[in-house]
Design a protein around this motif. Structure first.
Motif, short mmCIF file in Angstrom:
data_model
loop_
_atom_site.label_atom_id
_atom_site.label_comp_id
_atom_site.label_asym_id
_atom_site.label_seq_id
_atom_site.Cartn_x
_atom_site.Cartn_y
_atom_site.Cartn_z
N PRO B 30 0.77 -1.25 0.00
CA PRO B 30 0.00 0.00 0.00
C PRO B 30 0.81 1.31 0.00
CG PRO B 30 -1.12 -1.60 1.34
CD PRO B 30 0.16 -2.24 0.89
N VAL B 248 -3.18 6.18 8.60
CA VAL B 248 -2.74 5.07 7.73
C VAL B 248 -2.45 3.84 8.59
CG1 VAL B 248 -0.88 4.28 6.19
CG2 VAL B 248 -1.85 6.56 5.89
N LYS B 251 -5.59 2.09 9.48
CA LYS B 251 -6.11 1.30 8.36
C LYS B 251 -5.32 0.00 8.18
CE LYS B 251 -8.32 5.09 6.01
NZ LYS B 251 -8.33 6.09 4.96
N SER B 270 -9.01 -5.90 0.20
CA SER B 270 -8.84 -4.78 1.13
C SER B 270 -7.45 -4.17 1.00
CB SER B 270 -9.03 -5.24 2.57
OG SER B 270 -10.26 -5.87 2.73
N GLU B 273 -7.40 -2.13 -2.10
CA GLU B 273 -8.19 -0.90 -1.91
C GLU B 273 -7.36 0.16 -1.17
OE1 GLU B 273 -12.17 0.38 0.46
OE2 GLU B 273 -12.06 -1.73 -0.14
N LEU B 274 -6.68 -0.26 -0.10
CA LEU B 274 -5.83 0.69 0.65
C LEU B 274 -4.70 1.20 -0.24
CD1 LEU B 274 -5.08 2.16 3.29
CD2 LEU B 274 -3.78 0.12 3.97
N GLU B 277 -6.03 3.79 -2.59
CA GLU B 277 -6.35 5.04 -1.87
C GLU B 277 -5.06 5.84 -1.58
OE1 GLU B 277 -8.28 4.48 1.98
OE2 GLU B 277 -7.60 6.50 2.54
#
Lengths: 306, 306
Positions: B30, B248, B251, B270, B273-274, B277
């Protein structure tokens, strides 16, 4: 690197590492392992670890007087020491080791980098291999678990072959002459690294002109497809048959035509489609990938940066 | 590597290369550059080239008596020589160079690999840096174009700082003590590479147990998320603010909880997705990535293979 720059063994070794790493990373590269596709037993990271691990063998090729066969055996051992994915770079080592040795010799003679001189010297080096190189090649091969075509007299999977080699004093160059018609890597030895040079010129041109390609990944993928379109891959031929190899080249030709007409970005869906088809059928143009490594090595040695 | 194995400088350098290459390849990671995500001016291949290019500097760290500041400056120069993407590994070099130097010293004393001994020695090495190391650090920094927090008295972007450093005879370790509260890498220096060790232990455990993770990529991504969940990334804090870094981490904590409950594969959406983002908002946990490199280096030095 500018023209008054003297080549160091460490630069040769790093150029070889980077060539192997960039090649396996280039994506989508139809049929082969790349940064987004693994095979069942061999994955992307195995290639990265193999390329990293082989450094000292390439450095020695560029600095010492060691022979190609011995270097090849040690390259395979070092590759195996750093990863558990089996054979990754056997064909690439066969190209990189004589080229690295040539770079080292020219450097010791105070010559600066010149692609033509380097491949001429590499050609001279492979021509002067002997039966010890052949024996070490066979032993390296045994450790690397490579897919090859059976040859009646000198089966690479038969230990008696070594006895025959010794009896006939067959040099590694002579072995390559036997294989040149069904093995692109062998043909590079006998034809003076012709395809490696062509790939290097194309990659460097693409990076300098920035027309069709805007980055190193595109330059490699495009060059890979062009090479494949003009030369049926002998690894496919060995694993399947000549027809399959020719068919893949025809598909690559169609894609190259599309890139030339519409550009790389617009052609991406077709490249991905061919990639998926070949991966599904386990058709991997492995020899083409090896030649790309040779070409990238020459370009990086010549100072190509991105 | 077994317990009677003596470490060679070349193994240290290759372990460092592979640590950098595996870290940047790990995906989806991420917010950071990985094998499927580039930034505008810096791309995946720039990291590959930088990791390849720095070999001789790490080898010298592991073999010679050169000082950390000088080595750092040369590592940045070498990284820049091999790629045009700007700063790639400044934080990683700050961790790898003392660890590599420690490995070399222990080897010269006929010690075999032991993570605890190695980080203790690295801690001793960084504690014994001096003002020359500080000056070289500033000069390296100037060449690397790193994003850092402004400090009132010793602004890394101010050339007068060198005059002040020299006047006060501030060692590089003392500089790190000033920064440890807002810089994870500085804190690794002052706290004896604590997080690098924790990451190494986790990566090695994951690879050996093969419970949550079946391969090296998963082990790195999972360890990255765990580290991030417990330690707000100071690179994010510097670029944005403390709140963003903490957010962050929260998350990441949610994702780690999900991995623990449902497994890695089921959590992939997931993680992606992070990743999307953070990439969109240009929030990159760069210090976390550097620490993962330190952890991977220790694991590879300890014999972890895949």
């Amino acid at each position: 690197m500018n023209s008054c720059y003297k080549i160091q063994p460490s630069e040769v070794a790093r150029s070889a590492q980077l060539a192997m790493i960039l090649e396996v990373s280039a994506s989508p590269k139809p049929g082969n392992i790349d940064r987004t596709h693994d095979y069942v037993d061999t994955c992307y990271e195995h290639f990265l670890a193999s390329a990293t691990g082989v450094y000292p063998v390439i450095e020695r090729a560029a600095s010492g007087k060691e022979k190609i066969g011995q270097l090849l055996k040690e390259a395979v051992l070092e590759s195996n020491k750093w990863q558990k994915g089996g054979n990754t770079h056997f064909g690439a080592f066969l190209l990189l080791l004589p080229l690295a040795k040539a770079a080292g010799q020219l450097s010791q003679e105070n010559e600066t980098f010149d692609m033509k001189k380097m491949v001429e010297r590499a050609h001279w080096i492979v021509k002067h291999t002997d039966v010890e190189d052949s024996i070490n090649f066979y032993q390296a091969f045994g450790k690397a678990n490579v897919c090859v075509q059976d040859v009646e007299d000198l089966d690479l999977n038969d230990s008696d072959s070594i006895t025959i080699l010794r009896k006939n004093q067959t040099s590694l160059f002579e072995l390559m002459e036997i294989s040149e018609n069904y093995d692109m890597i062998a043909k590079e030895w006998t034809h003076g690294f012709e395809l490696c040079c062509r790939c290097s010129e194309q990659i460097t041109d693409l990076m300098e002109e920035k027309g069709t390609c805007t980055d190193i990944n595109c330059s490699i993928v495009y060059t890979f497809l062009k090479l494949l379109s003009k030369n049926p891959d002998t690894f496919i031929q060995t694993k399947f048959n000549r027809e399959t190899a020719v068919e893949v080249s025809e598909k690559a030709t169609a894609i190259v035509t599309q890139i030339e007409a519409c550009g790389y970005e617009a052609t991406l869906p077709s490249i991905i489609e061919l990639d998926e088809e070949l991966l599904k059928k386990k058709i991997n143009p492995g020899s083409t990938a090896d030649i790309i490594i040779g070409g990238l090595f020459l370009s990086i040695m010549g100072g190509m940066r991105f």
